[in-house]
Scaffold this active site. Structure first.
Site, PDB file in Angstrom:
ATOM      1  N   HIS A  43       0.824  -1.204   0.000  1.00 54.44           N
ATOM      2  CA  HIS A  43       0.000   0.000   0.000  1.00 54.44           C
ATOM      3  C   HIS A  43       0.859   1.256   0.000  1.00 54.44           C
ATOM      4  O   HIS A  43       2.034   1.229   0.359  1.00 54.44           O
ATOM      5  CB  HIS A  43      -0.977  -0.009   1.185  1.00 54.44           C
ATOM      6  CG  HIS A  43      -0.312  -0.131   2.524  1.00 54.44           C
ATOM      7  ND1 HIS A  43      -0.092   0.941   3.336  1.00 54.44           N
ATOM      8  CD2 HIS A  43       0.172  -1.213   3.175  1.00 54.44           C
ATOM      9  CE1 HIS A  43       0.507   0.535   4.454  1.00 54.44           C
ATOM     10  NE2 HIS A  43       0.675  -0.778   4.366  1.00 54.44           N
ATOM     11  N   ARG A  44       0.238   2.341  -0.438  1.00 54.52           N
ATOM     12  CA  ARG A  44       0.863   3.666  -0.479  1.00 54.52           C
ATOM     13  C   ARG A  44       0.212   4.517   0.601  1.00 54.52           C
ATOM     14  O   ARG A  44      -1.000   4.690   0.623  1.00 54.52           O
ATOM     15  CB  ARG A  44       0.660   4.315  -1.842  1.00 54.52           C
ATOM     16  CG  ARG A  44       1.213   5.732  -1.939  1.00 54.52           C
ATOM     17  CD  ARG A  44       0.999   6.347  -3.319  1.00 54.52           C
ATOM     18  NE  ARG A  44       1.685   5.551  -4.320  1.00 54.52           N
ATOM     19  CZ  ARG A  44       1.099   5.045  -5.417  1.00 54.52           C
ATOM     20  NH1 ARG A  44      -0.175   5.268  -5.662  1.00 54.52           N
ATOM     21  NH2 ARG A  44       1.788   4.337  -6.275  1.00 54.52           N
TER      22      ARG A  44
END
Length: 121
Positions: A43-44
């Site tokens: 994830h970012r």
């Protein structure tokens, strides 16, 4: 509740979905080592307010909400600094490992890129 941490899933490791069948997931932020990334939901980070969450907080994945029941003693730091945490969908009130967050509810059937991952406290 206030958003403590928010991110967007951007990739699913080749073996990551297998963990869902065993009621847990492993997350890691962008840039995870390749040998680790194949087991993780990558994830970012969009919001990172220091990782102040505990039992009683709320974890969301997409539209699903999960009450947090226990937090290992390094889970906050790992999530804040690396985007790394193991989430167990078992409702345990005592963490089994230092980097684990336990939540009540059943694991999602899938996690797709574009879904949000949030911790609210």
């Amino acid at each position: 509740m206030k958003t403590v941490y928010e991110s967007t899933f951007i990739a699913v490791g080749l073996c990551a979905n297998e963990a869902l069948e065993d009621n847990f997931i492993i997350t890691f932020g962008e840039g995870a080592p390749q040998d680790v990334a194949e087991y993780c939901f990558i994830h970012r980070t969009d919001v990172n307010n220091g990782g102040a969450f505990a039992a009683g907080s709320l974890l969301t994945i997409g539209e699903r909400e999960y009450p947090v029941t226990a937090v290992g003693n390094v889970a906050r730091e790992n999530l804040r600094d690396l985007g790394h945490v193991t989430i167990r969908f078992d409702g345990a009130v005592n963490p089994d490992f230092p980097g684990t967050v336990h939540v009540a509810g059943s694991a999602p059937t899938s996690i797709e890129p574009g879904q949000k991952f949030r911790m609210l406290s």
